[in-house]
Design a protein around this motif. Structure first.
Motif, PDB file in Angstrom:
ATOM      1  N   UNK A  91       0.827  -1.209   0.000  1.00  0.00           N
ATOM      2  CA  UNK A  91       0.000   0.000   0.000  1.00  0.00           C
ATOM      3  C   UNK A  91       0.859   1.257   0.000  1.00  0.00           C
ATOM      4  N   UNK A  92       1.928   1.243   0.778  1.00  0.00           N
ATOM      5  CA  UNK A  92       2.797   2.412   0.828  1.00  0.00           C
ATOM      6  C   UNK A  92       3.475   2.648  -0.526  1.00  0.00           C
ATOM      7  N   UNK A  93       3.876   1.566  -1.193  1.00  0.00           N
ATOM      8  CA  UNK A  93       4.468   1.698  -2.530  1.00  0.00           C
ATOM      9  C   UNK A  93       3.468   2.306  -3.501  1.00  0.00           C
ATOM     10  N   UNK A  94       2.228   1.832  -3.454  1.00  0.00           N
ATOM     11  CA  UNK A  94       1.199   2.348  -4.367  1.00  0.00           C
ATOM     12  C   UNK A  94       0.864   3.805  -4.074  1.00  0.00           C
ATOM     13  N   UNK A  95       0.806   4.160  -2.798  1.00  0.00           N
ATOM     14  CA  UNK A  95       0.425   5.525  -2.431  1.00  0.00           C
ATOM     15  C   UNK A  95       1.507   6.540  -2.767  1.00  0.00           C
ATOM     16  N   UNK A  96       2.763   6.147  -2.604  1.00  0.00           N
ATOM     17  CA  UNK A  96       3.849   7.127  -2.750  1.00  0.00           C
ATOM     18  C   UNK A  96       4.510   7.093  -4.121  1.00  0.00           C
ATOM     19  N   UNK A  97       4.625   5.899  -4.704  1.00  0.00           N
ATOM     20  CA  UNK A  97       5.306   5.774  -5.996  1.00  0.00           C
ATOM     21  C   UNK A  97       4.488   4.872  -6.919  1.00  0.00           C
ATOM     22  N   UNK A  98       3.281   5.296  -7.304  1.00  0.00           N
ATOM     23  CA  UNK A  98       2.397   4.415  -8.080  1.00  0.00           C
ATOM     24  C   UNK A  98       3.020   3.951  -9.397  1.00  0.00           C
ATOM     25  N   UNK A  99       3.831   4.796 -10.034  1.00  0.00           N
ATOM     26  CA  UNK A  99       4.431   4.407 -11.316  1.00  0.00           C
ATOM     27  C   UNK A  99       5.521   3.352 -11.156  1.00  0.00           C
ATOM     28  N   UNK A 100       6.069   3.257  -9.966  1.00  0.00           N
ATOM     29  CA  UNK A 100       7.145   2.298  -9.714  1.00  0.00           C
ATOM     30  C   UNK A 100       6.731   1.178  -8.771  1.00  0.00           C
ATOM     31  N   UNK A 101       5.453   1.135  -8.421  1.00  0.00           N
ATOM     32  CA  UNK A 101       5.011   0.181  -7.403  1.00  0.00           C
ATOM     33  C   UNK A 101       5.339  -1.254  -7.791  1.00  0.00           C
ATOM     34  N   UNK A 102       5.087  -1.608  -9.043  1.00  0.00           N
ATOM     35  CA  UNK A 102       5.346  -2.985  -9.467  1.00  0.00           C
ATOM     36  C   UNK A 102       6.822  -3.337  -9.304  1.00  0.00           C
ATOM     37  N   UNK A 103       7.709  -2.397  -9.650  1.00  0.00           N
ATOM     38  CA  UNK A 103       9.144  -2.659  -9.520  1.00  0.00           C
ATOM     39  C   UNK A 103       9.547  -2.732  -8.052  1.00  0.00           C
ATOM     40  N   UNK A 104       9.025  -1.836  -7.231  1.00  0.00           N
ATOM     41  CA  UNK A 104       9.347  -1.868  -5.805  1.00  0.00           C
ATOM     42  C   UNK A 104       8.924  -3.178  -5.165  1.00  0.00           C
ATOM     43  N   UNK A 105       7.737  -3.649  -5.522  1.00  0.00           N
ATOM     44  CA  UNK A 105       7.232  -4.893  -4.955  1.00  0.00           C
ATOM     45  C   UNK A 105       8.096  -6.067  -5.404  1.00  0.00           C
ATOM     46  N   UNK A 106       8.446  -6.093  -6.678  1.00  0.00           N
ATOM     47  CA  UNK A 106       9.314  -7.175  -7.185  1.00  0.00           C
ATOM     48  C   UNK A 106      10.677  -7.152  -6.509  1.00  0.00           C
ATOM     49  N   UNK A 107      11.276  -5.965  -6.393  1.00  0.00           N
ATOM     50  CA  UNK A 107      12.601  -5.873  -5.772  1.00  0.00           C
ATOM     51  C   UNK A 107      12.558  -6.277  -4.300  1.00  0.00           C
ATOM     52  N   UNK A 108      11.468  -5.944  -3.618  1.00  0.00           N
ATOM     53  CA  UNK A 108      11.334  -6.357  -2.226  1.00  0.00           C
ATOM     54  C   UNK A 108      11.264  -7.861  -2.073  1.00  0.00           C
ATOM     55  N   UNK A 109      10.526  -8.511  -2.947  1.00  0.00           N
ATOM     56  CA  UNK A 109      10.407  -9.975  -2.879  1.00  0.00           C
ATOM     57  C   UNK A 109      11.739 -10.626  -3.255  1.00  0.00           C
ATOM     58  N   UNK A 110      12.411 -10.080  -4.286  1.00  0.00           N
ATOM     59  CA  UNK A 110      13.716 -10.613  -4.664  1.00  0.00           C
ATOM     60  C   UNK A 110      14.727 -10.443  -3.532  1.00  0.00           C
TER      61      UNK A 110
END
Length: 462
Positions: A91-110
């Motif tokens: 949620x924080x990724x989507x709220x603050x960096x919506x254009x990069x949320x998918x990348x942030x989520x992937x990098x966090x899981x990796x």
């Protein structure tokens, strides 16, 4: 049984320290030294940074200095929740960096996957368990929040189970909570064991580690950086600043974080029957969904850590050691424990301690450079640093090398968080936000002030 009786005799050092044999400290710095890289701070961030720097350059002269003992501050005082996130959640990724949320989520899981591999490769026993996390809701609006989380998880292909009624009671049975969301891809660690393992790896790989060596000043000089300790200097080509919630050595960074005190209780060992009585037979961690939230988990010997809720800021950003013990918060946590688990109302607490969270105004860590690119820093983990500290260390090494990577190109590293105002406005602002967050927990309605802060990317979480 009275609350005071249940807390009587509780040890005020973190439980985790009792699970490792703490040997002698590494010797304090006893003479001036030159090095390729100096790392200031011996918590998760500093230890990961030194270890990863050694991987990149086997011949580098690396010095790590810690003001007291490695892991003695935030890294050894937390709950050991090891998230698949670098952005304080989806949620924080989507709220603050919506254009990069998918990348942030992937990098966090990796990052979590790579952390697990590192522990295997280095044969570090950090008590790592990828046993999942159960998020629980106590009110209808918190339940709606979990359903919103589920929709976000669907969007990004994150595995979860939404639980209500008997399905929740099979995993966690409490009269306080009505809805849950279980995510299997979440880990727990023993913080003291992880620090000890990282520390040993650094020493065994030739990192010169000096404990009880506080750095009092940092100065740019021709050809490098000079660090001042008690009577001695470290002259380094490059420096990593990994001091977490301590007062930053770089003055312009001081308004970017505030120290928030968080408190923990740990029970005596619980029997299998006691745990079965509350439906908690798995090894997953648990966290409730309020702004003022509890987080709880089992230790290896089936004690329960019950922590959080109070997030205390002290005037002037005080970091005094006596503030790590707060009797009124321990009493409050013990009362809330009895409400959540009536069948465990007579359980005693064996440990009670506090720790400091380096809180940023956007709930995520940030990185950057200073002194002409020779100093890299990471701050503001806001209670989410166990796994993110590894990612931060890698990002700082990228920055010092002057290379653009997927890590350094993230927007979260290209803009500083909004600074906190000076006193007395700082205390007033924190108090005002905390009161409105508590009211939202009670009513489900978000105040206009908080919505305004949301629009500017300003938050107050832990």
């Amino acid at each position: 049984m009275e609350v005071k009786e249940k807390l009587a005799g509780a040890v005020t050092t973190p439980f985790w320290l009792s699970t490792v044999e703490q040997g002698p400290a590494c010797p304090a710095l006893s003479g001036s030294v030159d090095c390729d890289l100096a790392v200031i701070g011996g918590g998760f961030t500093g230890l990961w940074s030194a270890l990863k720097a050694r991987e990149r350059d086997p011949g580098a002269r690396i010095v790590l200095v810690e003001a007291a003992r490695c892991g003695g501050e935030a890294s050894g005082r937390n709950g050991g929740f090891c998230a698949p996130s670098i952005s304080h959640g989806v949620s924080n990724a989507l709220n603050r960096w919506p254009d990069e949320a998918e990348r942030l989520i992937r990098l966090g899981r990796e990052n979590l996957d790579e952390l697990a591999r590192d522990l295997d490769d280095y044969q570090i026993d950090g008590g790592f368990e990828r046993s999942g996390k159960l998020n629980i809701a106590a009110t209808p609006w918190q339940a709606d929040g979990l359903k919103s989380m589920a929709r976000n998880y669907d969007r990004f292909g994150i595995e979860y189970s939404l639980l209500e009624g008997d399905a929740l009671r099979e995993r966690f049975d409490s009269p306080v909570y009505s809805t849950g969301l279980f995510e299997p891809n979440y880990a727990l660690v023993n913080p003291a064991m992880l620090v000890a393992g990282l520390r040993d790896c650094c020493i065994n790989r030739g990192v010169m580690l000096h404990e009880n060596t506080p750095v009092t000043a940092l100065k740019q000089e021709s050809g490098g950086i000079s660090l001042q300790t008690a009577g001695w200097q470290i002259r380094a080509s490059k420096v990593i600043l990994a001091t977490n919630a301590a007062v930053p050595l770089i003055r312009r960074l001081r308004p970017t974080i505030i120290p928030i005190f968080d408190y923990s209780l740990v029970t005596e060992p619980l029997s299998d029957a006691q745990l079965a009585g509350i439906g908690w037979t798995g090894r997953y961690g648990v966290a409730d969904s309020g702004n003022q939230f509890h987080y709880l988990r089992k230790t290896a010997d089936n004690r329960m850590l019950w922590a959080g809720f109070d997030a205390i800021y002290h005037y002037g950003s005080s970091r005094e050691r006596n503030l790590l013990y707060r009797e009124e918060t321990f009493d409050l946590l013990a009362r809330q424990f009895a409400e959540a688990f009536p069948s465990l109302s007579d359980v005693n607490f064996a440990y009670a301690w506090g720790g400091i969270i380096d809180t940023s105004a956007r709930s995520t860590f940030f990185t950057g450079t200073a002194c002409g690119g020779r100093v890299a820093y990471a701050l503001g983990f806001t209670g989410q640093g166990v796994s993110a500290s590894r990612f931060a260390g890698l990002t700082m090494l990228d920055l010092l090398e002057g290379v653009e990577t997927e890590r350094t190109s993230l927007s979260m590293h290209r803009r500083m968080p909004v600074p906190f105002p000076p006193e007395p406005f700082r205390s007033l602002a924190v108090s005002m936000m905390q009161k409105r967050l508590a009211k939202e927990d009670a009513t489900g309605k978000r105040a206009m002030l908080l919505r305004g802060f949301d629009a500017f990317g300003i938050g107050f979480d832990s």
